[in-house]
Design a protein around this motif. Sequence first.
Motif, PDB file in Angstrom:
ATOM      1  N   ALA A 122     -16.821 -16.143   4.128  1.00 22.43           N
ATOM      2  CA  ALA A 122     -15.714 -15.348   4.662  1.00 22.43           C
ATOM      3  C   ALA A 122     -16.291 -14.246   5.543  1.00 22.43           C
ATOM      4  N   ALA A 123     -15.495 -13.809   6.504  1.00 21.22           N
ATOM      5  CA  ALA A 123     -15.945 -12.742   7.410  1.00 21.22           C
ATOM      6  C   ALA A 123     -14.797 -11.781   7.659  1.00 21.22           C
ATOM      7  N   GLU A 124     -15.146 -10.554   8.000  1.00 21.54           N
ATOM      8  CA  GLU A 124     -14.149  -9.538   8.344  1.00 21.54           C
ATOM      9  C   GLU A 124     -14.485  -8.953   9.711  1.00 21.54           C
ATOM     10  N   VAL A 125     -13.442  -8.531  10.408  1.00 21.23           N
ATOM     11  CA  VAL A 125     -13.615  -7.954  11.739  1.00 21.23           C
ATOM     12  C   VAL A 125     -13.968  -6.485  11.606  1.00 21.23           C
ATOM     13  N   LEU A 126     -15.074  -6.087  12.209  1.00 17.65           N
ATOM     14  CA  LEU A 126     -15.462  -4.680  12.229  1.00 17.65           C
ATOM     15  C   LEU A 126     -14.861  -3.956  13.420  1.00 17.65           C
ATOM     16  N   LEU A 127     -14.886  -4.609  14.561  1.00 15.67           N
ATOM     17  CA  LEU A 127     -14.433  -3.978  15.806  1.00 15.67           C
ATOM     18  C   LEU A 127     -13.968  -5.083  16.751  1.00 15.67           C
ATOM     19  N   ALA A 128     -12.832  -4.879  17.393  1.00 17.24           N
ATOM     20  CA  ALA A 128     -12.307  -5.887  18.318  1.00 17.24           C
ATOM     21  C   ALA A 128     -11.643  -5.196  19.501  1.00 17.24           C
ATOM     22  N   ASP A 129     -11.724  -5.839  20.656  1.00 20.53           N
ATOM     23  CA  ASP A 129     -11.156  -5.258  21.864  1.00 20.53           C
ATOM     24  C   ASP A 129     -10.622  -6.386  22.740  1.00 20.53           C
ATOM     25  N   GLN A 130      -9.306  -6.380  22.938  1.00 25.99           N
ATOM     26  CA  GLN A 130      -8.685  -7.466  23.698  1.00 25.99           C
ATOM     27  C   GLN A 130      -9.073  -7.413  25.164  1.00 25.99           C
ATOM     28  N   GLU A 131      -9.191  -6.225  25.721  1.00 34.28           N
ATOM     29  CA  GLU A 131      -9.492  -6.114  27.143  1.00 34.28           C
ATOM     30  C   GLU A 131     -10.839  -6.723  27.488  1.00 34.28           C
ATOM     31  N   SER A 132     -11.838  -6.495  26.644  1.00 32.75           N
ATOM     32  CA  SER A 132     -13.163  -7.079  26.876  1.00 32.75           C
ATOM     33  C   SER A 132     -13.277  -8.480  26.305  1.00 32.75           C
ATOM     34  N   ASP A 133     -12.319  -8.887  25.473  1.00 36.70           N
ATOM     35  CA  ASP A 133     -12.326 -10.191  24.791  1.00 36.70           C
ATOM     36  C   ASP A 133     -13.571 -10.343  23.929  1.00 36.70           C
ATOM     37  N   LEU A 134     -13.918  -9.277  23.209  1.00 37.58           N
ATOM     38  CA  LEU A 134     -15.059  -9.310  22.306  1.00 37.58           C
ATOM     39  C   LEU A 134     -14.634  -8.824  20.921  1.00 37.58           C
ATOM     40  N   ALA A 135     -15.292  -9.363  19.915  1.00 39.69           N
ATOM     41  CA  ALA A 135     -15.066  -8.921  18.541  1.00 39.69           C
ATOM     42  C   ALA A 135     -16.385  -8.982  17.783  1.00 39.69           C
ATOM     43  N   ILE A 136     -16.605  -7.998  16.922  1.00 45.18           N
ATOM     44  CA  ILE A 136     -17.789  -7.956  16.073  1.00 45.18           C
ATOM     45  C   ILE A 136     -17.346  -8.222  14.633  1.00 45.18           C
ATOM     46  N   LEU A 137     -17.980  -9.218  13.997  1.00 39.76           N
ATOM     47  CA  LEU A 137     -17.656  -9.603  12.630  1.00 39.76           C
ATOM     48  C   LEU A 137     -18.835  -9.307  11.717  1.00 39.76           C
ATOM     49  N   LYS A 138     -18.539  -9.288  10.427  1.00 44.99           N
ATOM     50  CA  LYS A 138     -19.596  -9.148   9.404  1.00 44.99           C
ATOM     51  C   LYS A 138     -19.302 -10.135   8.289  1.00 44.99           C
ATOM     52  N   LEU A 139     -20.298 -10.942   7.945  1.00 42.85           N
ATOM     53  CA  LEU A 139     -20.123 -11.884   6.854  1.00 42.85           C
ATOM     54  C   LEU A 139     -19.992 -11.152   5.530  1.00 42.85           C
ATOM     55  N   VAL A 140     -19.079 -11.617   4.693  1.00 38.25           N
ATOM     56  CA  VAL A 140     -18.952 -11.109   3.335  1.00 38.25           C
ATOM     57  C   VAL A 140     -19.965 -11.858   2.482  1.00 38.25           C
ATOM     58  N   ASP A 141     -20.777 -11.116   1.731  1.00 42.39           N
ATOM     59  CA  ASP A 141     -21.840 -11.728   0.906  1.00 42.39           C
ATOM     60  C   ASP A 141     -22.766 -12.581   1.761  1.00 42.39           C
ATOM     61  N   ALA A 142     -23.267 -12.001   2.849  1.00 42.02           N
ATOM     62  CA  ALA A 142     -24.143 -12.741   3.761  1.00 42.02           C
ATOM     63  C   ALA A 142     -25.467 -13.076   3.086  1.00 42.02           C
ATOM     64  N   PRO A 143     -26.030 -14.247   3.386  1.00 45.64           N
ATOM     65  CA  PRO A 143     -27.359 -14.576   2.849  1.00 45.64           C
ATOM     66  C   PRO A 143     -28.421 -13.691   3.490  1.00 45.64           C
ATOM     67  N   LYS A 144     -29.570 -13.653   2.890  1.00 45.47           N
ATOM     68  CA  LYS A 144     -30.643 -12.799   3.388  1.00 45.47           C
ATOM     69  C   LYS A 144     -31.385 -13.469   4.547  1.00 45.47           C
ATOM     70  N   ASP A 145     -31.925 -12.632   5.402  1.00 49.09           N
ATOM     71  CA  ASP A 145     -32.801 -13.075   6.495  1.00 49.09           C
ATOM     72  C   ASP A 145     -32.172 -14.195   7.317  1.00 49.09           C
ATOM     73  N   ASP A 256     -21.637   2.251  14.012  1.00 50.82           N
ATOM     74  CA  ASP A 256     -21.262   3.659  13.840  1.00 50.82           C
ATOM     75  C   ASP A 256     -19.924   3.818  13.127  1.00 50.82           C
ATOM     76  N   GLY A 257     -19.323   2.689  12.728  1.00 49.17           N
ATOM     77  CA  GLY A 257     -18.069   2.757  11.991  1.00 49.17           C
ATOM     78  C   GLY A 257     -16.819   2.745  12.838  1.00 49.17           C
ATOM     79  N   LYS A 258     -16.943   2.519  14.149  1.00 45.31           N
ATOM     80  CA  LYS A 258     -15.767   2.475  15.011  1.00 45.31           C
ATOM     81  C   LYS A 258     -15.014   1.161  14.763  1.00 45.31           C
ATOM     82  N   THR A 259     -13.689   1.243  14.749  1.00 47.39           N
ATOM     83  CA  THR A 259     -12.863   0.043  14.595  1.00 47.39           C
ATOM     84  C   THR A 259     -12.204  -0.361  15.909  1.00 47.39           C
ATOM     85  N   ARG A 260     -12.270   0.519  16.889  1.00 45.70           N
ATOM     86  CA  ARG A 260     -11.732   0.236  18.219  1.00 45.70           C
ATOM     87  C   ARG A 260     -12.779   0.622  19.243  1.00 45.70           C
TER      88      ARG A 260
END
Length: 462
Positions: A122-145, A256-260
């Motif tokens: 599973a993944a959650e969105v950290l930051l997303a921007d429609q104008e740039s059409d980019l989104a940063i996600l983070k895996l929940v319980d991501a494996p190491k390395d 840095d914790g930004k959501t937008r």
Amino acid sequence: MIRSALVALCLLYPAAPVLAESLIPRSQAEISMSFAPVVKQASPAVVNIYAQKVVERRRSPFASDPFFSDFFRDLGPSRPEVQNSLGSGVVLTDDGVIVSNYHVVGEADDIRVVLHDRREFAAEVLLADQESDLAILKLVDAPKDMAHLQLRDSDTVEVGELVLAIGNPFGVGQTVSSGIVSGLARSGTALGSGRGYFIQTDAPINPGNSGGALIDLNGDLIGVNTSILSRSGGSNGIGFAIPAKLVAQFVDQARDGKTRFERPWAGMGGQVVDAAMAETLGLDVPGGVIVAKLHPASPFSEAGIVVGDVIRAVDGLPVNTPPEMLFRMSVAGLGADAEVSYVHDGREKEATVHLIAAPEDPPRAPVTTGRDAPIPGLSVETVNPAVVAERGLTGDIDGVIVTEPGAIGARVGLLRGDILLAVNGAEVADGAAMEAEMAAARKRLDLTLIRQGRQMVLRLRL
């Protein structure tokens, strides 16, 4: 004569094997000369993304009407509907930070990421921007390395470089296509929600490739595939990728914790300098962006730039369209000092512009109308530069923006995002002025507003 002929034949005969040997690979390196090593290195960092979003759909009796459909889109019974999207993503860190397209994961309720080895997370969105059409996600319980790609400075990319596009087209599984960088500084030409500056490639990009990697022959990420421009709708067109330098800014802000995504504010309107305008301005060659208007609080104005000046470069790199200039400001980042080259009265000049966020001036001052108002429960905010930047509005707008129309407002045709300019012909600069004009209304209520760039009037009887 016969002996001479035999000698000649003996001399010629050994030449054939020598020629044949020169066409056969003579080492393991020559045998392995292909994209395979690069693909083997990079492909584990490219993932498949499956996203779901539950939306409420209303079937309005005016849905097929080209005029009334906008006014009465909220009429009719609602029912939940699941929207699915398929795309790709690129792992950027060993702890599971992933970049993809906004149109793949934006506003999704459930996101599943499938790794190269078929494990799902599973993944959650950290930051997303429609104008740039980019989104940063983070895996929940991501494996190491986790396998990940290094970001290359996309300003070093040159036309003609060999590139590979890796993604999951049509959901068939990970696929690699090759091509070259066929253009740089492409703006306003890509399809989809992204606007701005793109790397152009002829590597085939199909549905599902969105969010995938565009890499160089070192296996470094130079861009995120976002769309293709094709007359037939197939892959025989030109593809566009968002440069890695902008992706780096997104990752920094997400950490840095930004959501937008917060991009610097220019506070100016510009126009492309074409050949005719260059001749009028006395410029040797066309190029640059002429300043058409400036907000009083614009950082460019504070740096001494005035209307009529032509901005030629930001941080030593040329800008020829407003989206290019915004891109250069965005990759520099908020709080940075950008070196701007411009032409003033025919002379080349330099200025240092301190990049700031769009100001909240005047304050938004949110207002919600009371029960006794002609339209109770109507929530609005004052339009200011920050609101204009957030909403992607264009032009000089003074008024209030509808953040929530309320039950009655939706019934009479108001929508979120409408810009209310006047009530019964009286301009409204803020929510308090709107409330006062509505309270003074007696038999009728005329609302002058802007919707999707068009001005219209809603006439109501009280």
